[in-house]
Design a protein around this motif. Structure first.
Motif, PDB file in Angstrom:
ATOM      1  N   SER A 116      44.337  19.861  12.079  1.00  0.00           N
ATOM      2  CA  SER A 116      43.047  19.341  11.628  1.00  0.00           C
ATOM      3  C   SER A 116      43.071  17.821  11.650  1.00  0.00           C
ATOM      4  O   SER A 116      44.144  17.191  11.577  1.00  0.00           O
ATOM      5  CB  SER A 116      42.736  19.820  10.204  1.00  0.00           C
ATOM      6  OG  SER A 116      43.568  19.172   9.261  1.00  0.00           O
ATOM      7  N   GLY A 117      41.889  17.247  11.709  1.00  0.00           N
ATOM      8  CA  GLY A 117      41.779  15.810  11.592  1.00  0.00           C
ATOM      9  C   GLY A 117      42.203  15.327  10.213  1.00  0.00           C
ATOM     10  O   GLY A 117      42.727  14.217  10.068  1.00  0.00           O
ATOM     11  N   THR A 141      44.708   8.864  15.246  1.00  0.00           N
ATOM     12  CA  THR A 141      45.243   9.505  16.445  1.00  0.00           C
ATOM     13  C   THR A 141      45.341   8.515  17.597  1.00  0.00           C
ATOM     14  O   THR A 141      44.368   7.854  17.955  1.00  0.00           O
ATOM     15  CB  THR A 141      44.373  10.699  16.863  1.00  0.00           C
ATOM     16  OG1 THR A 141      44.332  11.638  15.790  1.00  0.00           O
ATOM     17  CG2 THR A 141      44.950  11.382  18.098  1.00  0.00           C
ATOM     18  N   ILE A 164      40.632  16.476  15.856  1.00  0.00           N
ATOM     19  CA  ILE A 164      41.918  15.777  15.770  1.00  0.00           C
ATOM     20  C   ILE A 164      41.880  14.508  16.615  1.00  0.00           C
ATOM     21  O   ILE A 164      42.336  13.442  16.187  1.00  0.00           O
ATOM     22  CB  ILE A 164      43.057  16.709  16.222  1.00  0.00           C
ATOM     23  CG1 ILE A 164      43.223  17.857  15.226  1.00  0.00           C
ATOM     24  CG2 ILE A 164      44.363  15.935  16.385  1.00  0.00           C
ATOM     25  CD1 ILE A 164      44.115  18.988  15.722  1.00  0.00           C
ATOM     26  N   THR A 200      49.971  19.870  14.333  1.00  0.00           N
ATOM     27  CA  THR A 200      48.705  19.347  13.824  1.00  0.00           C
ATOM     28  C   THR A 200      47.601  20.388  13.992  1.00  0.00           C
ATOM     29  O   THR A 200      47.435  20.950  15.076  1.00  0.00           O
ATOM     30  CB  THR A 200      48.313  18.068  14.577  1.00  0.00           C
ATOM     31  OG1 THR A 200      49.405  17.161  14.565  1.00  0.00           O
ATOM     32  CG2 THR A 200      47.109  17.409  13.928  1.00  0.00           C
ATOM     33  N   ALA A 241      49.419  13.297  17.928  1.00  0.00           N
ATOM     34  CA  ALA A 241      49.055  14.583  17.326  1.00  0.00           C
ATOM     35  C   ALA A 241      49.577  15.703  18.218  1.00  0.00           C
ATOM     36  O   ALA A 241      49.051  15.930  19.309  1.00  0.00           O
ATOM     37  CB  ALA A 241      47.550  14.686  17.159  1.00  0.00           C
TER      38      ALA A 241
END
Length: 280
Positions: A106-107, A145, A139, A104, A125
Motif C-alpha cells: 500500500s501507499g 517512492t 504505491i 510493499t 517499493a
C-alpha cells in the motif's frame, strides 16, 4: 535495447538509471563492497537473513555504512516487528543511499516508512504479491517512492503463476504503466534470475527490456555484466541515434514530417543513456 557493447570497468550510474542491483545478505560484510560491474548494492536484512540472525546482520550493516561505504538496504516488510528496528538502525547512517521496502502492499506503508527516515530518503517499493500489484498505482504515487521493483519469486509463490515469460508479462507491464503514470524518476526494477545459466539470464533480460523495465535485481555479481549489456543501448542504437540527430538537428530545426519529433526524442534519450553508462 539489447547490446553486446563492452562495459567500462567502473562507471558511477545514477540510481534512477541503475541497471544491475546486487542483493547481498546483511550477514556477509565481507561481500559489501560494490564490484566494478554492479551499478547498485542492496544490503539485505530481509529474506537473506534468518530471524535469529537479524540483530547481528543489522549490526554488521550499521557498522559498514557508518565507516566504510554506501549502499541501499532492504528492510523487512511493514507488517513485521523487524521493520521498525531496521529503520531505527539505518535511518541516519552516512552511507545509506536509500531503502528497499520488502513486500510493499500500500501507499500507506511507503508513507509510514518515509516518516521513520531522514527527509528525502528514496524508497524502492518491492512489490511481491497480488495485493501489492493491485495497489501499484497507489504505491507509485506515494511521495517517498523512488522506483518500483518486482519481487518475482514471492509473487509467483503468492499467485501460483509460473516463471514463463508470457505468464510474467502482465505483472511486469502493470508495474511499468504504474511507474510511468506516476512520473517516477526511473523505470521499474525487474526480479532476479535464480538460474546460473547464461542463456536463461539473457532470455530474462530480453523480456525485461521488451516489457519496458529498466533495471534488474541480481543474486550474483557475475550476472551484472550481462544485465548491464542487455539494459544499455547497443552500438547500433547509438549509431542510429547520432544519425537521426545529425539529420534532424539537435533542436529539430530540420524536422520534415510528423514522425520526426518522436524519433528525435528517442534518439536523444538513447544518446543520454549512452553517456550516462559511459558508452559514448
Amino acid at each position: 535495447m539489447t547490446s553486446r557493447t563492452q562495459q567500462p570497468q567502473r562507471t558511477t550510474v545514477r540510481p534512477d538509471l541503475a541497471r544491475s542491483w546486487l542483493l547481498v545478505a546483511g550477514s556477509r560484510p565481507d561481500a559489501f563492497d560494490r564490484p566494478p560491474t554492479v551499478d547498485a548494492m542492496i544490503l539485505d536484512l530481509e529474506d537473506a537473513v534468518a530471524p535469529d540472525n537479524k540483530p547481528a546482520a543489522r549490526a554488521a550493516v550499521v557498522d559498514w555504512l557508518s565507516r566504510h561505504g554506501t549502499a541501499w538496504v532492504r528492510v523487512n516488510d511493514a507488517t513485521t516487528p523487524h521493520w521498525a528496528d531496521d529503520l531505527a538502525a539505518v535511518s541516519d547512517l552516512p552511507g545509506l543511499s536509500g531503502v528497499m521496502l520488502a513486500k510493499t502492499e500500500s501507499g500507506g506503508q511507503i508513507d509510514a516508512t518515509a516518516e521513520q527516515l531522514a527527509p528525502g530518503t528514496p524508497i524502492l517499493a518491492l512489490i511481491e504479491s497480488a495485493v501489492g500489484l493491485e495497489a501499484a498505482p497507489e504505491i507509485a504515487r506515494a511521495d517517498g517512492t523512488f522506483r518500483l521493483a518486482f519481487g518475482s519469486g514471492d509473487f509467483r509463490r503468492d499467485t501460483g503463476m509460473s516463471d514463463d515469460v508470457m505468464a510474467m508479462s502482465y505483472p511486469r507491464s502493470r508495474l511499468v504503466v504504474a511507474s510511468r503514470a506516476a512520473r517516477l524518476p526511473g523505470g521499474p526494477i525487474d526480479g532476479p534470475t535464480i538460474s546460473a545459466n547464461e542463456t536463461i539470464l539473457q532470455r530474462d533480460c530480453d523480456a525485461t527490456v521488451s516489457l519496458g523495465l529498466t533495471g534488474k535485481l541480481c543474486l550474483h555479481a557475475d550476472q551484472a555484466a550481462t544485465v548491464n549489456r542487455a539494459l544499455s543501448p547497443s552500438a547500433h542504437d547509438v549509431a542510429w541515434a547520432r544519425e537521426v540527430i545529425a539529420d534532424l538537428g539537435a533542436d529539430g530545426e530540420r524536422v520534415r514530417a510528423g514522425s520526426d519529433l518522436p524519433q528525435l526524442a528517442k534518439a536523444k534519450k538513447v544518446t543520454d543513456l549512452a553517456k550516462a553508462f559511459g558508452l559514448d
